[in-house]
Each structure stands twice: as C-alpha cells, then as structure tokens.
Design an enzyme around this catalytic site. Sequence first.
Site, short mmCIF file in Angstrom:
data_model
loop_
_atom_site.label_atom_id
_atom_site.label_comp_id
_atom_site.label_asym_id
_atom_site.label_seq_id
_atom_site.Cartn_x
_atom_site.Cartn_y
_atom_site.Cartn_z
NE ARG A 135 -2.58 -0.21 3.62
CZ ARG A 135 -4.00 -0.70 3.90
NH1 ARG A 135 -4.92 0.67 3.41
NH2 ARG A 135 -4.71 -2.03 4.30
CE1 TYR A 136 0.12 3.96 3.51
CE2 TYR A 136 0.43 1.68 4.60
CZ TYR A 136 -0.65 3.09 4.97
OH TYR A 136 -1.43 2.93 5.77
NE ARG A 193 5.19 2.24 5.52
CZ ARG A 193 4.66 3.33 6.26
NH1 ARG A 193 3.49 3.00 6.74
NH2 ARG A 193 4.27 4.40 5.44
CB CYS A 240 -5.45 -17.10 14.87
SG CYS A 240 -4.82 -14.89 13.44
CB CYS A 251 -10.20 -10.86 17.73
SG CYS A 251 -8.43 -11.84 17.94
CB CYS A 264 -10.37 -10.83 13.05
SG CYS A 264 -8.65 -10.86 11.94
NE ARG A 318 -4.98 -8.56 6.95
CZ ARG A 318 -3.42 -8.09 7.77
NH1 ARG A 318 -4.00 -9.03 8.62
NH2 ARG A 318 -3.52 -7.36 7.62
CG ASP A 375 -9.74 -1.88 10.08
OD1 ASP A 375 -9.61 -0.63 9.75
OD2 ASP A 375 -9.42 -2.90 10.02
CG ASP A 400 -6.40 0.96 8.10
OD1 ASP A 400 -5.68 1.17 6.95
OD2 ASP A 400 -5.53 -0.22 8.25
CE LYS A 429 -3.01 0.74 10.72
NZ LYS A 429 -1.99 0.25 9.54
S1 SF4 Z 1 -7.52 -9.96 14.74
FE1 SF4 Z 1 -7.34 -11.32 13.22
S2 SF4 Z 1 -5.40 -12.09 12.88
FE2 SF4 Z 1 -5.25 -11.18 14.19
S3 SF4 Z 1 -4.85 -12.82 15.56
FE3 SF4 Z 1 -7.12 -11.88 15.64
S4 SF4 Z 1 -7.94 -13.43 13.95
FE4 SF4 Z 1 -5.86 -13.43 14.80
#
Ligand code: SF4
Length: 350
Positions: free
Chosen positions: A79-80, A83, A92, A96, A99, A101, A260, A297, A304
């Site tokens: 994106r940048y 980096r 994972c 979470c 999340c 993603r 997000d 973001d 960001k």
């Molecule tokens: S936020 Fe998403 S990518 Fe990060 S640890 Fe939790 S589930 Fe995994």
Amino acid sequence: MSYTLGEIKKLIMADPDMGEVLKQYPLRITPHIARQIKRVGDPIWRQFVPDVREIKRDGGFRDPLGEEELSPVSGLVHRYPDRVLWLVTERCAAFCRFCTRKRLWATGIRNHNREDFNLALGYIEGNPKIREVILSGGDPLTLKPGVLLEILRAIRRIPHVEIIRVHTRLPVVSPKSITQATVLALKEAQPLYLNIHVNHPQELTTEVRRVLTAIADAGIPLGSQTVLLRKVNDNPETLESLFRALLTLRVRPYYLLQPDLMEGTSHFRPPLSLGIKIMKHLRHRLSGMAMPHFMVDLPGGGGKIELVPSFIRDIDDDFVYFETRTGGLARYPLEHSESRELLTLFREHL
Ligand code: SF4
C-alpha cells in the site's frame, strides 16, 4: 470463576442462529483465553465468543481495507511505497470476532506454501524502495520457529530491507506457545520490532507478563496495538490502566485503532468521536511514553490516518489560545503575520 471450551460451546448453542454463525465464522479459543473469561459478556467473552450479530447485514465490507486489490502476489499487501505487509500465514491461535480479515476464516484457513513464500520474497527483492517488511496474518508466531527463522533470514538477506516488524497476538492468547526458539529467531533478525495486539488489562495475566518480560529481556523492542471496542475497552479508565501496565512491561503503546468496517462487526464499533474524546482525556493524564496514536484505517485502501484531538481554542493576530490541562486558557504569542498561516493549517485540520 472461569470457563472451559465445552461450557462456552454449550452456552452459545442455546441460540438457534448460532449454527449459521459458526458455519461462516468458526469458534477458536485457546484454553488460556477460556480461563480468562470470568462471566458471560465480560471483555474477554465479547472479544472471542461468537455473536449472532456477526451474520447480520450491517453495511460493512468483506475486505474493508481493500487488501486483495493491493496484493501484487498472494499474501503480500503493498500500500505504501516504502513498506509491505506480508501475511505469512492465515492461522491464528484464537479468533477475535472483530477481526478485519475474518473473510479468510470463511474460505478455510490456508497455510502458504513455498511457492507463495518465494513469490513474496522475489517481489520484495525486486523493489528496492521497500525498506520495511511487516509480518502479519493470521499470526506469524503460530509458524513453527524453524519456518519463522527461515523467513526472517531470507528477508535479512535482502540488502534494502532495513526494518522488520512482526504483528502478533500469540503472547496474549497463548503465552505458553512462545518458546525460547521463537524468541531466538526474533532476536537474530534485529533490527526487528514486535507489536502485540492487546485490548484489555484483563489480558495481561501472570503468564502473559512473564513471556513479555522474556521477550524484552532478549532485547526485542515491543509495541502494542489496541482496537477500541464497544463494551470491551471503550472508556478512558480501562485504556489508561492498560497503557500504564504495558509501559511497565516495556511495551510501548503504539496504536489505538478505530475498528475497521468489516461486515458483521458493527456491534463492536464505537463512534469516531468517542476515540477522540478518550485521547483528549488520556493526553491530560498519561505521559507521552504511554500515549498511542489514535488511527483510523480508511476503507478501500485509503491508508491509515491519525486523529488528533485539538487543544487550540482560538487564534487572533497576536496569539493562539490553548486549552490547558485543567480546562483554563493559555495564550502563546505569534510571529508577525503568522496567524493567517496558522488559521489555514487549523482549518485544514478541521
Ligand atoms: S485480529 Fe484477526 S488476525 Fe489478529 S489474532 Fe485476532 S483473529 Fe487473528
């Protein structure tokens, strides 16, 4: 009181819609996290236990940061200019529920193969403007230490890469999974910064503190990322106590992130104004060392940006008037004709 995974499953399956939620977004909790849940709906429960609102249409996006469009090769987001974000694994230890993603959970977690790794490394090698590689995922520390070491060494062989950053939640969700071999791999790849994801002081258990201390003792600089989450940490007291505790553990609070616009996560998102108000409150109470940047973001790959509370109350030809820590006003003299420039900057800021 704490819970086992079996007890959590029994509790949530009482809801008839839960089957559909789990089909799209499975449950994954480590025994360590289950033990930290003290009651239904507490800050740990809310972060890790599925909720039927996750399958409601709420105007969010499947890929809120437009990462797929910004991926020149599989797993690499560019994106940048200076980096790249390298999603070295989709695995994972715990999921979470907010999340960004979680689209990857729905398609089934995939481990990248050697061809993916070579393509990503080749891309980085072929782009001399890339100075920093950020390993993320998934969670890069769920890789076997030998695989992690191999990736880190391969990056280190690229002369234009100066800095490696690793983003992880593993020390918090499964501290016992951080082995001596993991720490040594990270140590060998210096200069390397390790950013942990932590959202609530309740996550800083004795085991977590022990592992963070071991990482800091190995000379690896630690930072933190915290997502501002409704009914988890959306108040200044909780965040103040989290940031103070992190600093004592030699973890420098780096980002406080507005969640997000991931679909099915609107129940986690506080209004933007709340984050700014909290930052203002904290600014008056915490040392600069303990203050993260409050970031949003932007959707669609906009990148960001930092949201900074303003302490400027007024500007005239001679002075700028600031709000003081105690709510009073203090004026600062301006150079000749500086006020116009300042007013322009201030308006731009607004
Ligand atoms: S936020 Fe998403 S990518 Fe990060 S640890 Fe939790 S589930 Fe995994």
